[in-house]
Design an enzyme around this catalytic site. Structure first.
Site, mmCIF file in Angstrom:
data_model
loop_
_atom_site.group_PDB
_atom_site.id
_atom_site.type_symbol
_atom_site.label_atom_id
_atom_site.label_comp_id
_atom_site.label_asym_id
_atom_site.label_seq_id
_atom_site.Cartn_x
_atom_site.Cartn_y
_atom_site.Cartn_z
ATOM 1 N N CYS A 160 -6.409 0.103 -16.532
ATOM 2 C CA CYS A 160 -5.819 0.154 -15.199
ATOM 3 C C CYS A 160 -4.614 1.091 -15.178
ATOM 4 O O CYS A 160 -3.873 1.132 -14.211
ATOM 5 C CB CYS A 160 -5.437 -1.245 -14.721
ATOM 6 S SG CYS A 160 -4.377 -2.105 -15.890
ATOM 7 N N CYS A 181 0.848 -1.194 0.000
ATOM 8 C CA CYS A 181 0.000 0.000 0.000
ATOM 9 C C CYS A 181 0.881 1.239 0.000
ATOM 10 O O CYS A 181 1.809 1.329 0.782
ATOM 11 C CB CYS A 181 -0.854 0.054 1.267
ATOM 12 S SG CYS A 181 -2.061 -1.251 1.385
ATOM 13 N N CYS A 233 -2.973 -8.571 6.734
ATOM 14 C CA CYS A 233 -2.894 -7.489 5.759
ATOM 15 C C CYS A 233 -4.257 -6.826 5.765
ATOM 16 O O CYS A 233 -5.279 -7.497 5.656
ATOM 17 C CB CYS A 233 -2.587 -8.070 4.383
ATOM 18 S SG CYS A 233 -2.848 -6.892 3.062
#
Ligand code: SAH
Length: 498
Positions: free
Chosen positions: A452, A82, A171
């Site tokens: 994407c 992240c 996670c």
């Protein structure tokens, strides 16, 4: 002035780079700082300095930004997964929206209608669609297996730009059941003295643990990626995993989770009744490579796939096939693609880069005929099976590179395999120019581009706009909260159409 390595500088973060890193300037010198948020004033230590820019890390936050939040994960600063956990979710969405818009404007040369400008030919930029609960959304995990400094077998995540494992079994963006699975596999390896794979020496057996969880069905698949073809006592492991998954109770592992994380886990579990292990399988990867998966799948116990639903279409998902990782937002994205396709039931639709046929089958119910093209043969096998299991007879699938298959089929059929609508959903590098040229030649009324990567999307939109198409609207969708990534669906129409 160019700062030196290890020098401490105080800077204000004024911008965000395309990878989500904070950008600040020290005497005109640009520094990229991971985990820094726009508005932060920080003391940063210079890690690397080039001529005009460099990289630094946060030493101390002198004045936190109003958008700064406490990351949910204890390893957020070190884990490479992240990039945006320190930024509030609304600020993440605003940044992603701006990123998509700026790419289309700068690279694509698009001029969007201003807010409130409705009577216009200019394309519309629609506000990003985010998640209500931005954690615990992923249905797929890949944990590298290794040893900690005491030699204990651990799973974890790679640090950013590195293959050093940060040990962790949890996670915040993944399904909580993974924690139990990682624990069981590590215990099994310790008990039977099974060595984790060592990249340096190319020895050891277990490289990664891959899991898939069906959000709607609760089905769980565990796949061990091995530098070999078998693992000692595999049937014992399967039995342990089956029991552990069954016994897994959310309450038991939730003790340490924050309230936000608990809420998200609850919300993003979908309608799943309970979790059930559907299979344990092995994947053989004996190569010296960064690529995680090899080609061969060996069943050990149960099935080598799980089933899940997007809307009312069911899908068979195997470890090798691509499947969107955020089921909730996938539905949001596909509904946009469907809306942009404007189907009435009479259209011939080509779905290029179709994976296991997810978009194709989602559209098939509203179209006359759908053709899907995908380069991975296994995924096409899955796509065909998926059509059968859903009783869909108007979808046909072809294996091959879209840029080869589309022109070949079009030519071969003498033009009868034409297109009213073409949907493309390419990987990050975008569409091959030869493919775009074929799309232009086939003259579909509508092109729906699912992307994407906003930069390659913008490049391809520019190409299509230069060849008789015009952008009608662009819709960003947040499929990957907490990370730098963003998905976009755009509609282009042939110039003469409305
Ligand atoms: N539309 C699918 C998959 C999108 S991901 C979904 O939403 O689930 C992009 C897919 O493109 C991957 O499945 C990848 O294997 C495939 N792909 C990559 N290069 C390709 C090419 N040149 N031709 C056809 N498919 C390709």
């Amino acid at each position: 002035m160019v700062p030196k390595k290890n020098e401490l500088v105080t800077i204000e973060i004024t911008d965000i780079g395309s990878g989500g890193e904070g950008i600040g300037r020290a005497d005109g010198f640009t520094l990229f700082v991971k985990g820094a948020v726009v508005g932060d004033v920080i003391e940063a230590k210079v890690l690397k300095a080039k001529k005009t820019y460099g990289y630094a890390k946060i030493e101390k936050i002198v004045r936190p930004s109003e958008h700064r939040v406490e990351p949910v994960c204890p390893v957020a600063g070190r884990c490479g997964g992240c990039q945006l956990q320190s930024m509030s979710y609304p600020a993440q969405l605003a940044w992603k929206e701006r990123k998509v818009r700026e790419c289309l404007e700068r690279i694509g040369g698009v001029e969007f209608a201003q807010d409130g400008e409705s009577e216009t030919d200019k394309p519309h930029f629609l506000p990003i669609l985010g998640m209500e609960d931005s954690l615990a959304y992923r249905n797929k995990a890949q944990f590298p297996v290794g040893r900690d400094k005491n030699g204990k077998i651990v799973t974890g995540f790679y640090a950013g730009h590195s293959h050093a494992i940060i040990p962790s079994t949890t996670c915040a963006i993944q399904a909580p059941v993974n924690e139990v699975i990682c624990k069981i596999v590590c215990e099994h390896m310790e008990q039977y003295k099974i060595a984790p794979y060592d990249e340096e020496t190319h020895t050891g057996l277990v490289r990664h643990i891959l899991t898939r969880v069906g959000a709607a069905t609760g089905e769980v698949l565990v796949c061990l990626i091995l530098n070999g073809k078998s693992i000692p006592k595999a049937e014992v492991l399967a039995e342990r995993l089956e029991k552990a998954v069954e016994a897994f109770s959310v309450a038991k592992t939730e003790n340490e989770a924050s309230e936000d994380l608990k809420d998200a886990r609850e919300a993003n579990r979908g309608e799943m009744a309970g979790l059930v292990l559907k299979g344990l399988c092995l994947n053989v990867n004996k190569e010296k490579t960064n690529v995680i998966l090899g080609r061969e799948i060996i069943p050990v116990w149960g099935d080598t796939y799980i089933t899940d639903y997007i809307g009312d279409v069911s899908f068979r998902i195997s470890p090798l096939s691509f499947y969107q990782v955020n089921p909730k937002q996938t539905k949001v994205l596909y509904e946009k693609a469907l809306e942009f396709a404007g189907l009435t039931g009479n259209e011939i639709v080509w779905d290029l880069y179709c994976g296991i046929g997810t978009i194709s089958l989602f559209l098939a119910k509203k179209a006359k005929q759908v053709y899907g093209v995908e380069i991975v043969p296994q995924a096409i096998e899955d796509a065909k099976q998926n059509a059968i299991r859903n009783g869909i007879e108007n979808a046909e699938f072809f294996v091959g590179a879209a840029e080869d298959v589309l022109p070949a089929k079009y030519k071969e059929s003498g033009g009868s395999m034409r297109a009213d609508v073409i949907v493309v959903d390419p990987p990050r590098k975008g569409c091959d120019e030869a493919l775009l040229q074929t799309v232009v030649n086939m003259e579909p009324k509508r092109v729906v581009y699912v992307s994407c990567d906003p930069a390659t999307l913008a490049r391809d939109v520019k190409y299509l706009e230069g060849n008789g198409y015009r952008l009608v609207k662009a819709q960003p969708v947040d499929m990957f909260p907490m990370t730098e990534h963003v998905e976009t669906c755009v509609l282009l129409t042939k110039n003469f159409c409305n």
